[in-house]
Design an enzyme around this catalytic site. Structure first.
Site, PDB file in Angstrom:
ATOM      1  N   HIS A 198      -5.393  13.424 -11.488  1.00 11.69           N
ATOM      2  CA  HIS A 198      -5.046  14.839 -11.300  1.00 11.69           C
ATOM      3  C   HIS A 198      -6.273  15.734 -11.421  1.00 11.69           C
ATOM      4  O   HIS A 198      -6.468  16.651 -10.618  1.00 11.69           O
ATOM      5  CB  HIS A 198      -3.997  15.239 -12.334  1.00 11.69           C
ATOM      6  N   GLU A 439       5.190   6.981   0.580  1.00 11.86           N
ATOM      7  CA  GLU A 439       4.411   6.730  -0.637  1.00 11.86           C
ATOM      8  C   GLU A 439       4.848   5.461  -1.356  1.00 11.86           C
ATOM      9  O   GLU A 439       4.192   5.029  -2.307  1.00 11.86           O
ATOM     10  CB  GLU A 439       4.562   7.903  -1.607  1.00 11.86           C
ATOM     11  N   ASP A 463      -0.190   7.295  -4.184  1.00 16.22           N
ATOM     12  CA  ASP A 463       0.913   6.517  -4.742  1.00 16.22           C
ATOM     13  C   ASP A 463       1.162   5.244  -3.944  1.00 16.22           C
ATOM     14  O   ASP A 463       1.505   4.203  -4.526  1.00 16.22           O
ATOM     15  CB  ASP A 463       2.195   7.357  -4.788  1.00 16.22           C
ATOM     16  N   CYS A 510      -2.089  12.671   3.904  1.00 15.87           N
ATOM     17  CA  CYS A 510      -2.492  13.750   2.995  1.00 15.87           C
ATOM     18  C   CYS A 510      -3.021  13.220   1.672  1.00 15.87           C
ATOM     19  O   CYS A 510      -3.368  13.998   0.794  1.00 15.87           O
ATOM     20  CB  CYS A 510      -1.337  14.713   2.753  1.00 15.87           C
TER      21      CYS A 510
END
Length: 586
Positions: A198, A439, A463, A510
């Site tokens: 993150h 994902e 993911d 993305c």
């Protein structure tokens, strides 16, 4: 960069994840604190202990009142009332009297006495059956943590900075990020993490330097220390010397001149040598990024992560959400903005929605599962997105779908929302596109079924990679096994592309893999013609695209899909990249 007092330099080395250089004071962001020890105090020092507590309570009160003023100005009185509850807890005279009694009778430090007493209150609230009262546990916990950090002389994890800072933390969660005054943050240095953690993603999104895997810095650095952060070399330098600062000034000037070459054509379309169009969009999560996106040369927003707006204000009304989404859409019109519906869960926790901890949150109640389980929350967001679509081009995509049934269920809720708004006299545009994120391996394996129900697919590779290889991308012990070029990952990507092409719908990527310039030839060769990347990478990705030929990329992909070694696959793609745009790797 400014000068720093003469002192001995100390250098930490980590993993560089976001380029740039920052020179400022440190703010150490504590993600936890150890339970205070039951330390004895000397007779006669009781008044001193209580004075410490009263001082901590007063500073905490001022801090909460400031937050309340900010929230009242930004969001309205309903949200500022949260802090009214916090002030009532803070000013409870019974707690103060009980704490003083413990200190005087047991001759123990006030830290232990206050903490133990507040823990008793938290335990009592947590065990109640009433949902409203259970949620007050979080209020007591928040107040307790604030007071404890002030007792210890630590800054809080909800800082309103007076000056620019470099944030140092063990980890940086989405909740931490939304609480920061991001206008004052110049960079991140984190003890854990990876290039797809993150902290790294947010840093690249905000065009800030960042370094991860800097073990032990939280214990060795203190808020107020002066440091230089090198987001390209992966270094953090405490007390940088004048020679070091001069060397970095020169390097920055050279880097800026080099970057200007790529930036000058950033607003032009990205066409390959053979004339094929590759749409290069931006990933975003904060409203204040709109200007950065507009200036970056992005042709669209391929991913707007809505969960960060939610974490900033979980109680936002439909009107407030519609206004926020609408601001993004209208500011970027006529560009398309693709909003991902809430991807809460995993590492993006709203504690009020997850009172019971999950043993494995990344395999738990997250993404579309949470939204379909909380239809009230889902409908509030979908209605707001449909209303925002009146301001420009909007796409809505569902995260973490495992198969076509979840897509059908989500579309049914979306259709209900559209019917409700139409009945209320709200004009809902017909051209809103609906998509699904790929994902999870099961979604890739059933991409043909999903493609029949949506207008587009978007590959969320962060993911997809970790679920395919069973590697936690945030776990240092297995980080080396996180391989974007693993043959299984590439086969799932290829399978998804073929399914989308067969259904006549568009497909993009993305995930962070789309930003990897080493892999740009391979991604184009696999059939992707939409890449959504961090704003800092847009000019570079466009530059790379303009120097590639689709036929050569397709030949690369054909060879790669028969290759067994992830390292060899990366080398093959890097060889094409080096030949076509070596200047991007200087």
């Amino acid at each position: 960069m400014t000068s720093t007092p003469t002192s001995h330099e100390k250098i930490w080395t980590g993993t560089a994840v976001s380029d740039g250089v920052a020179h400022a004071v440190v703010h150490v962001l504590k993600d936890h604190f150890d339970e205070p020890d039951e330390e004895p105090i000397q007779p006669g020092t009781e008044d001193h202990e209580m004075a410490r507590l009263n001082a901590a309570l007063e500073v905490t009160r001022q801090e909460i009142e400031e937050l309340q003023r900010v929230m009242d100005g930004e969001q309205g009185s309903a949200e500022s009332e949260i802090f009214e509850t916090h002030l009532l807890i803070l000013q409870d005279s019974t707690i103060l009297k009980q704490t003083e009694k413990i200190v005087r009778e047991k001759l123990v430090c006030v830290d232990w006495a206050y903490y133990k007493l507040m823990c008793k209150h938290m335990d009592a609230l947590r065990g109640l059956s009433d949902a409203y009262l259970r949620e007050r546990f979080l209020d007591v916990k928040d107040v307790t943590h604030r007071v404890m950090r002030h007792l210890r002389g630590e800054l809080l994890n909800h800082p309103m900075f007076d000056e620019p800072v470099i944030v140092v933390a063990h980890d940086l969660t989405p909740s931490d990020t939304v609480q920061l005054d991001r206008t004052k943050v110049l960079g991140f240095a984190v003890e854990t993490g990876s290039s797809v953690s993150h902290a790294a993603i947010i840093a690249r999104s905000l065009a800030l330097p960042a370094v991860v895997k800097m073990h032990g810095i939280c214990d060795e650095l203190h808020s107020g220390d002066t440091v230089l952060l090198d987001g390209e070399g992966g270094l953090l330098i405490k007390n940088p010397s004048q020679d070091t600062l001069a060397r970095y000034r020169l390097r920055e000037e050279q880097a800026e001149r080099r970057e200007d070459v790529f930036q000058v054509e950033r607003h032009k379309p990205s066409l390959t040598v053979c004339g094929s169009s590759i749409c290069v969009g931006a990933n975003a999560e904060f409203i204040e990024e709109v200007e950065i996106v507009e200036d970056s040369g992005a042709e669209e927003v391929g991913l707007f992560r809505t969960e960060f707006l939610h974490l900033e204000n979980p109680d936002a009304t439909e009107d407030q959400l519609a206004a926020a989404y609408g601001r993004v859409v209208s500011s970027l019109a006529p560009k398309r903005v693709v909003f991902r519906t809430l991807d809460l869960g995993g590492d993006k926790i709203d504690e009020r929605l997850a009172l019971e901890p999950e043993p494995n949150p990344f395999l738990g109640w997250r993404g579309i599962r949470l939204s379909l389980g909380r239809v009230d929350l889902f409908k509030r967001q979908l209605r707001a997105l449909l209303r925002a679509a009146a301001n420009g081009r909007v796409g809505i995509m569902f995260p973490m779908v495992s198969g076509v049934q979840e897509v059908l269920d989500a579309k049914a809720v979306l259709n209900d929302c559209a019917d409700e708004l139409t009945a209320e006299g709200v004009d809902v545009p017909d051209e809103i596109e609906v998509g699904a994120m790929i994902e999870i391996p099961s979604a890739a394996l059933s991409a043909d079924l999903i493609s029949a129900e949506v207008d587009f697919l978007s590959l969320g590779t962060n993911d997809l990679i970790q679920y395919t290889i069973a590697v936690d991308r945030l776990n240092d012990r297995v980080a080396g096994l996180y391989q974007p070029t693993h043959p299984a990952v590439l086969r799932l990507i290829s399978m998804s592309v073929q399914a989308a092409r067969g259904a006549g719908i568009r497909i993009g990527m993305c995930g962070e893999m789309a930003s990897d310039l080493t892999l740009t030839p391979l991604m184009i060769g696999l059939g992707l013609n939409e890449l959504s990347v961090a704003t800092t990478q847009i000019a570079r990705v466009k530059h790379a695209v303009r120097r590639l030929r689709v036929s050569e990329c397709e030949e690369l992909a054909k060879n790669v899909l028969t290759c067994t070694s992830p390292a060899k696959i990366r080398d093959l793609s890097r060889a094409v990249a080096d030949r076509c745009y070596p200047e991007l790797f200087e």
